[in-house]
Design an enzyme around this catalytic site. Structure first.
Site, short mmCIF file in Angstrom:
data_model
loop_
_atom_site.label_atom_id
_atom_site.label_comp_id
_atom_site.label_asym_id
_atom_site.label_seq_id
_atom_site.Cartn_x
_atom_site.Cartn_y
_atom_site.Cartn_z
N HIS A 1 -7.57 -5.68 -0.25
CA HIS A 1 -6.39 -4.88 0.05
C HIS A 1 -5.78 -5.27 1.39
O HIS A 1 -6.48 -5.39 2.40
CB HIS A 1 -6.77 -3.40 0.05
CG HIS A 1 -5.61 -2.47 0.06
ND1 HIS A 1 -4.69 -2.41 -0.96
CD2 HIS A 1 -5.20 -1.56 0.98
CE1 HIS A 1 -3.78 -1.49 -0.69
NE2 HIS A 1 -4.05 -0.96 0.50
N GLU B 1 -8.88 -5.81 -4.76
CA GLU B 1 -8.36 -4.87 -3.76
C GLU B 1 -9.46 -4.18 -2.96
O GLU B 1 -9.40 -4.10 -1.74
CB GLU B 1 -7.48 -3.82 -4.45
CG GLU B 1 -6.22 -4.38 -5.09
CD GLU B 1 -5.04 -4.39 -4.14
OE1 GLU B 1 -5.23 -4.07 -2.94
OE2 GLU B 1 -3.94 -4.73 -4.58
N SER C 1 0.84 -1.19 0.00
CA SER C 1 0.00 0.00 0.00
C SER C 1 0.88 1.25 0.00
O SER C 1 1.72 1.40 -0.89
CB SER C 1 -0.97 -0.03 1.18
OG SER C 1 -1.99 0.93 1.02
#
Length: 492
Positions: A408, A323, A207
């Site tokens: 995610h 995600e 990320s």
């Protein structure tokens, strides 16, 4: 006699649990468990408090005697996100520039590959000391693992004209990135004492950490600090605001806070500076986030990769299969609208590539933000250095009824082979998937090859799914359509 031998055995076992290492600032005492030594809460820069708030990292004062390194240091000040697996219960403080080291051979000369992890959290939350980032199991594969904290939110990204003047032509604004560089410089100076090879460092992150990895690859300030890089779900096709825009938002914050000069700004209470900033509250009128400062960040990642600014760096880049799939459909509409607006006139062509409006609405938020950037960054770097692309799609067996794909950050515990710290009871299949991912990551750090075919003109990638791993084409029609639209927009 037996009693004496037993006592001696206990004494020797206890001694084996302690481990001392000498750094350039002083001696550390860590702990050993299951053949891996850990050293936690190591200061890599002076506490950024008082006059050092919004200042480039300064050297840590040395210490005499032996410093205990068996417990983590403070987390950086943040507004923690409820339910985030990266949360800790550690105290928060501006005095937070600490790192942690795990090593299976804590002695100079071992020359093990080094893996330095940059945590995610949108540059506003997170910790290098989260349970899911415990480096023990990854280090057991024969690598040295380092995690660290860096300043977050408005502590990590803040600019004003006065700060720019104070910097005297040096970098300003991106204090968090300066922290990342300082941690890597600490590694270069000290990691040999822990058994690591400073010439064989891999940075990896997810990320915001993944985006940091790609930004550091093309930063002149990071040259020579690492040889390999893994960027997970880091996006990388966006443009950061310039320094002038950052200064304007900094001045807006100062005005709101009633702080007319640097002394007043640095005297503000930490909670007032933090201001509740996290992934749900960007305070966009008064907070710039990361900036293109002209020193550390000199341009957009995709353009700099295409220009060969990361020439020779071996690069693994990828994303997860779904995600943003965890976001409820009503809230996902805002992400769809934002991606559609950015695609502009090309949105219809992209929608056609998906085959239906429903498929477009379901997948464009994830694909625009993460999947296409990974594909495009891989293509740019492949012309200048060995590059590998992957897609992580494994879903824990207990969650398959509710998750259609890997959302995610769900990959992070797999990278560290650390599923037990993620909660729940992992199945044998889950644990096998974690071993697979961690083995790939460690192999890349040690040999420069993660164990699957390089990205090539055919755009091949590795897909890790519930059925194992296999090669697959990366350049699907919808991803190619998004890439074409973004490339055309960049050329205008």
């Amino acid at each position: 006699m037996r009693t004496s031998l037993f006592a001696l055995t206990l004494l020797l076992a206890g001694t084996a649990q302690a481990q001392e290492v000498r750094t350039d600032r002083g001696t550390l005492r860590g702990a050993t468990a299951e053949g891996v030594a850990s050293f936690k809460g190591i200061p890599y820069a002076a506490a950024p408090v008082g006059p050092l708030r919004w200042h480039a990292p300064m050297p840590v004062p040395g210490w005499t005697g032996t410093r205990d390194a068996t417990g983590y240091g403070n987390d950086c000040v943040q507004a923690r996100m409820p339910g985030d697996l990266a949360n800790t219960t550690l105290p928060m403080s501006e005095d937070c520039l600490f790192l942690n080291v795990w090593t299976p051979r804590p002695r100079a000369g071992a020359k093990l590959a080094v893996m330095v992890y940059i945590h995610g959290g949108g540059f506003s939350t997170g910790s290098g000391s989260a349970a899911i980032l415990d480096g023990s199991r990854l280090a057991a594969r024969g690598v040295v693992v380092v995690t660290f904290n860096y300043r977050l939110g408005r502590f990590g990204f803040f600019a004003t004209p006065a700060l720019t003047r104070e910097a005297g032509g040096g970098p300003t604004g991106n204090w968090a990135l300066m922290d990342q560089l300082a941690a890597l410089q600490w590694v270069k100076r000290n990691i040999a004492s822990f058994g690591g090879d400073p010439a064989n460092v891999t940075i990896f992150g997810e990320s915001a950490g993944g985006e940091s990895v790609s930004r550091l690859m093309v930063s002149p300030a990071a040259k020579g600090l690492f040889a390999k890089a893994i960027a997970a779900s880091g996006g990388g096709r966006d443009s950061w605001p310039d320094l002038a825009a950052g200064e304007a938002k900094g001045l807006a914050f100062a005005k709101r806070a009633g702080a007319e000069d640097l002394a007043a700004l640095r005297a503000l209470p930490a909670d007032k500076v933090q201001g509740g900033i996290n992934l749900l509250n960007g305070d966009e009128a008064h907070y710039s986030g990361p900036m293109t400062d002209g020193r550390i960040v000199t341009g957009d990642t995709d353009a700099l990769l295409a220009a060969g600014k990361a020439r020779g760096i071996r690069y693994v880049v990828g994303s997860n299969s779904d995600e943003l799939g965890f976001i409820p459909a009503p809230f996902l509409k805002g992400f769809v609208a934002k991606a559609t607006e950015k695609l502009g006139a090309a949105a219809d062509a992209v929608r056609t590539a998906y085959g239906s409006a429903e498929a477009y609405a379901r997948h464009i938020p994830s694909d625009y933000t993460f999947t296409e950037p990974a594909f495009s960054l891989a293509g740019r770097q492949a012309a200048h250095g060995p590059t590998w692309l992957y897609r992580f799609g494994y879903v824990a067996e207990a969650k398959r009824a509710t998750l259609a794909g890997a959302s995610h950050a769900t990959d992070v515990p797999y990278q560290f082979d650390n599923l037990a710290a993620a909660g729940g009871k992992p199945s044998p299949a889950d644990m096998a998937a974690a071993r697979l991912v961690a083995d790939h990551w460690a192999a890349f750090a040690k040999t420069g090859d993660p164990g699957w075919a390089r990205f090539d003109p055919g755009a091949q990638m590795l897909v890790i799914s519930n059925n194992g791993s296999a090669a697959a084409p990366a350049g699907t029609p919808e991803i190619m359509a998004i890439a074409a639209a973004r490339d055309a927009a960049k050329q205008k």
